[in-house]
Design an enzyme around this catalytic site. Structure first.
Site, mmCIF file in Angstrom:
data_model
loop_
_atom_site.group_PDB
_atom_site.id
_atom_site.type_symbol
_atom_site.label_atom_id
_atom_site.label_comp_id
_atom_site.label_asym_id
_atom_site.label_seq_id
_atom_site.Cartn_x
_atom_site.Cartn_y
_atom_site.Cartn_z
ATOM 1 N N ASP A 1 0.485 -1.537 0.075
ATOM 2 C CA ASP A 1 0.044 0.082 -0.021
ATOM 3 C C ASP A 1 1.212 1.684 0.400
ATOM 4 O OD1 ASP A 1 0.708 -0.255 2.376
ATOM 5 O OD2 ASP A 1 -1.152 -0.325 3.949
ATOM 6 N N ASP B 1 -1.302 -6.569 -0.922
ATOM 7 C CA ASP B 1 -1.538 -5.376 0.642
ATOM 8 C C ASP B 1 -2.636 -5.471 0.954
ATOM 9 O OD1 ASP B 1 -0.273 -4.370 2.463
ATOM 10 O OD2 ASP B 1 0.786 -3.576 1.753
ATOM 11 N N LYS C 1 -1.762 -10.083 2.768
ATOM 12 C CA LYS C 1 -1.287 -9.167 4.075
ATOM 13 C C LYS C 1 -1.874 -8.125 4.422
ATOM 14 C CE LYS C 1 2.612 -5.786 3.678
ATOM 15 N NZ LYS C 1 2.209 -5.166 4.480
ATOM 16 N N GLU D 1 -2.433 -5.581 7.639
ATOM 17 C CA GLU D 1 -1.632 -5.312 9.343
ATOM 18 C C GLU D 1 -2.257 -5.782 10.404
ATOM 19 O OE1 GLU D 1 -0.766 -1.107 8.891
ATOM 20 O OE2 GLU D 1 0.615 -1.194 7.273
ATOM 21 N N GLU E 1 7.787 -5.023 11.323
ATOM 22 C CA GLU E 1 8.397 -4.167 11.050
ATOM 23 C C GLU E 1 9.121 -3.364 11.799
ATOM 24 O OE1 GLU E 1 6.161 -1.916 7.799
ATOM 25 O OE2 GLU E 1 7.325 0.426 8.503
HETATM 26 O O1 KIV Z 1 3.060 -1.400 1.861
HETATM 27 C C1 KIV Z 1 4.592 -1.736 1.650
HETATM 28 O O2 KIV Z 1 5.316 -1.430 0.913
HETATM 29 C C2 KIV Z 1 4.587 -2.318 2.987
HETATM 30 C C3 KIV Z 1 6.216 -2.824 3.571
HETATM 31 C C4 KIV Z 1 7.197 -1.544 3.733
HETATM 32 C C5 KIV Z 1 6.429 -3.549 4.719
HETATM 33 O O3 KIV Z 1 3.631 -2.453 4.011
#
Ligand code: KIV
Length: 289
Positions: A42, A81, A111, A113, A180
């Site tokens: 993201d 993401d 992914k 968070e 992270e």
């Molecule tokens: O969105 C992204 O690029 C990320 C990385 C920084 C791990 O989540």
């Protein structure tokens, strides 16, 4: 490259390389370079769309970019993401959106968070057959709440919480973890407490895999995070190529080859009317700007 290959590498103690990618061209080149996992982060909200924070990332754009990356790198594991609010309003919506990453986004894994409170949702995604990478530690999607980006796990209590988040995610069915911006001690405890592959960013060298935002690696960022060491200076190279193009256009020396009319056609065409007036090249094109 598949999730199975990544698992096998991690269990053999072989490190795997992950970078962000947001378009098919970059994906093609990074696949050629042997990068194992491409994350369509993201961070596209910032580096592609020009927003100040990742929480601006639109779901539909993220899905389109994810599919573009997979088309560019069909032999690489592609991680979609899930953006801010695409998995928070309700579990049903979250599962449908995650599923869209597999079907429309062509992703191999999504992914999110998360903290431990997301365990039931991650469990439902696993039940639906959606491979999940759980992103713990610093969580940029919370920037509005926390006041910005930063490190995490620098107190014992916070470090315990992050390790507990990682353990809860693995128990819920996450097949990969990403941590992270945490100190090495936190990474080591996560590694000691879980078995799935762990990707790190700003989390020391012990992780099974490492990820960076590709612009930070290529030297294209105006502000490179402290944990990223650029391996190229493409920002400077792009500026100088852009300047060269400005110079060439102004001087009329654009290079390349011209199209030519078929035999006899130029004479026929010339007989039909006058040509365009000549444009004089600028005497010092770049200095004049
Ligand atoms: O969105 C992204 O690029 C990320 C990385 C920084 C791990 O989540």
């Amino acid at each position: 490259m598949t999730l199975r290959t990544i698992n096998a590498m991690a269990s053999r103690g072989e490190r795997f390389a992950c970078l962000t990618a947001y378009d098919a061209t970059m994906a093609r080149l990074l696949e050629r370079a042997g990068v194992h996992v491409l994350l369509v982060g993201d961070t596209a909200a910032e580096v592609v769309l020009g927003f100040p924070r990742t929480f601006h990332m639109p779901l539909e754009v993220s899905l389109a970019l994810t599919a573009a990356v997979k088309r560019g790198a069909p032999g690489t594991v592609v991680m979609g993401d899930m953006p801010f609010l695409s998995y928070h309003a309700s579990d049903a919506e979250a599962i449908r959106n995650a599923g869209r990453y597999l079907t429309e986004g062509l992703a191999d894994i999504v992914k999110l968070e998360v903290d431990a409170s997301f365990a039931p949702l991650v469990g439902q995604m696993a039940r639906a057959g959606i491979p999940v990478c759980a992103h713990v530690g610093s969580r940029p999607q919370l920037a509005a709440l926390t006041g910005g980006y930063g490190s995490a796990g620098r107190t014992a209590a916070e470090a315990e919480r992050i390790v507990a988040d990682a353990v809860a995610m693995e128990r819920a069915g996450a097949v990969m973890l990403l941590v992270e911006a945490v100190p090495d001690e936190v990474t080591q405890r996560i590694l000691a407490s879980t078995r799935v592959p762990l990707i790190g960013i700003g989390a020391g060298t012990r992780c099974h895999g490492q990820v960076l935002v590709v612009q930070d690696l290529l030297g294209m960022s105006d502000q490179t995070p402290r944990f990223a060491a650029p391996a190229a200076a493409l920002g400077d190279a792009i500026v100088s190529a852009g300047r060269e193009w400005v110079r060439r256009v102004a001087s009329g020396e654009i290079g390349g080859e011209r199209y030519r009319m078929r035999a006899g056609e130029a004479e026929r065409f010339g007989a039909a009317g006058p040509g365009a007036p000549e444009v004089k090249p600028a005497s010092d094109p770049v200095a004049g700007r």
